[in-house]
Scaffold this active site. Sequence first.
Site, PDB file in Angstrom:
ATOM      1  N   LYS A 275       1.040  -0.795   0.079  1.00 35.24           N
ATOM      2  CA  LYS A 275      -0.093   0.377   0.356  1.00 35.24           C
ATOM      3  C   LYS A 275       0.714   1.345   0.128  1.00 35.24           C
ATOM      4  O   LYS A 275       2.206   1.093   0.418  1.00 35.24           O
ATOM      5  CB  LYS A 275      -1.236   0.120   1.086  1.00 35.24           C
ATOM      6  CG  LYS A 275      -1.762  -1.467   1.454  1.00 35.24           C
ATOM      7  CD  LYS A 275      -2.266  -0.707   2.429  1.00 35.24           C
ATOM      8  CE  LYS A 275      -3.961  -1.858   2.712  1.00 35.24           C
ATOM      9  NZ  LYS A 275      -4.609  -2.142   1.746  1.00 35.24           N
ATOM     10  N   ARG A 349     -10.050 -11.847   1.817  1.00 33.19           N
ATOM     11  CA  ARG A 349     -11.169 -12.635   0.572  1.00 33.19           C
ATOM     12  C   ARG A 349      -9.961 -14.316   0.814  1.00 33.19           C
ATOM     13  O   ARG A 349     -11.162 -15.359   0.921  1.00 33.19           O
ATOM     14  CB  ARG A 349     -11.484 -12.620  -0.300  1.00 33.19           C
ATOM     15  CG  ARG A 349     -10.205 -12.534  -1.600  1.00 33.19           C
ATOM     16  CD  ARG A 349     -10.529 -11.734  -2.536  1.00 33.19           C
ATOM     17  NE  ARG A 349     -10.400  -9.998  -2.227  1.00 33.19           N
ATOM     18  CZ  ARG A 349     -11.055  -9.396  -2.979  1.00 33.19           C
ATOM     19  NH1 ARG A 349     -11.291  -9.545  -4.484  1.00 33.19           N
ATOM     20  NH2 ARG A 349     -10.741  -7.879  -2.781  1.00 33.19           N
TER      21      ARG A 349
END
Length: 497
Positions: A275, A349
Amino acid sequence: MAGGIEIAFEPLSSRGRGGDVVVFVGDDLALSGPAAEILGRPGAELVVRAAASERFKGKAQSALVLPAPAGVEADRLVVIGLGSEKDRAKTDWTLLGGFTAGKVGGRSARVVLDWPGYAGSARDVADFTLGARLRSYRFDQYKTKKKDEDEAGAALSLLVADPSGAQAAARDAAAVAEGVILARNLVNEPPNVLYPEEYARRVSELTSLGVEIEILDVARMKELGMGALLAVAQGSAREPRVAIMRWNGADDPSEPPLALIGKGVVFDSGGVSIKSAGGMEDMKGDMGGSAAVVGTLHALAARKAKANVVGAIGIVENMPDGNSYRPSDIVTSLSGQTIEVINTDAEGRLVLADVLWHVQATYKPKAMIDLATLTGAIIVALGQDIAGLFSNDDALSAQITAAGEAAGEKVWRMPLIPAFDKAIDSKFADMKNTGGRHGGAATAAAFLKRYVNDVPWAHLDIAGVGMSSTPSEINRSWGAGWGVRLLDRLVREHYER
């Protein structure tokens, strides 16, 4: 950490000395009954004069704070507006409790819960106490100088028509407040303190409430075949854990449970797909979904809910390292399905996939709900005041929506259509872990749906509400503890017998 507010219940006829006196008025500014008796003529006249000079109209969520006049046994008068008769009929008692606690600050006060046309129940009073407790929360144990004392340490004596009934109802509300506060504490903790092993240890403390705990370590996860979750954890020096919590409160212990599953990424750097630096510190809150599950299990156990509920959270840290999983890796999940990694920052996920599969195979739940700070896309779609709801079951979706509306934790149902599922097809594996830029929240939900068999399921994407959410009268914390009140309400209304 918590504000340590003290709440007691007294009859409306009770009188005291000192501290604040809190009374409530509508837009007509009328005082009657116990409030009028406590304030007397001097207090009533002062309220009228001050309202005129301060342009106080008695609108909902407005207040007038005054020094008490001679003849009134109090230090201050706090007059809180309730609005019109129509406004009073739809009073949000939780917000009212938070607003009141905010106006009292860290002082002692007698709160007269009575006004013209008042029809509050013990449940309403309990909700009032819930709001007051949540408003008093603070997280300042790492501050060595200036503490957050402005609204901490209050002592409220609630003057009510039925003190014993209100006190009984408030015990359940206190349990829910404890659950929310636990969730807030977990989200607010720094990741060097709340690493996976420490998180699992804190979950284990729920055994004191009668919750059965099982912790899966790396060896057990490898034995089971949780390849997706383990891949995410490869780059961290901290080993992952899966924490499973079972509350068996139903009369029939064999009754299939409701399953709650949470994403517990204690820090998400993005991994190799790292990030940007700006805002990365917020990624300590990427375990907000798991915190909601832990807080809910605490609340249910503390109030002895008559329901069977299993909670499961995957606890990992996503870090870049020479051993990190990479874009283009193909990993095998517990279900046997293979996943092509496109972006290592779409890690939540993968964690949820293995936990979802394990829970439905092991516990055969009647329904599954997962919560996760899963996508930035849901924030773009819905902002920071409402969570995204995806579901394969209309009835479950309606129940969650209604519970969220009642609890003040709103959700909005989002679509799950074949196009979103098609977007995650891979050339090299059964699926890929991202579906591209468009519809990011929906393709993430479609990914999770591939790990759900024939069971009612809902996915709550709480990226906008789980951390750094909009402040309210009941929350001044960076970590809101979002989801505990919704899930407790859902269990109370649809799963308890």
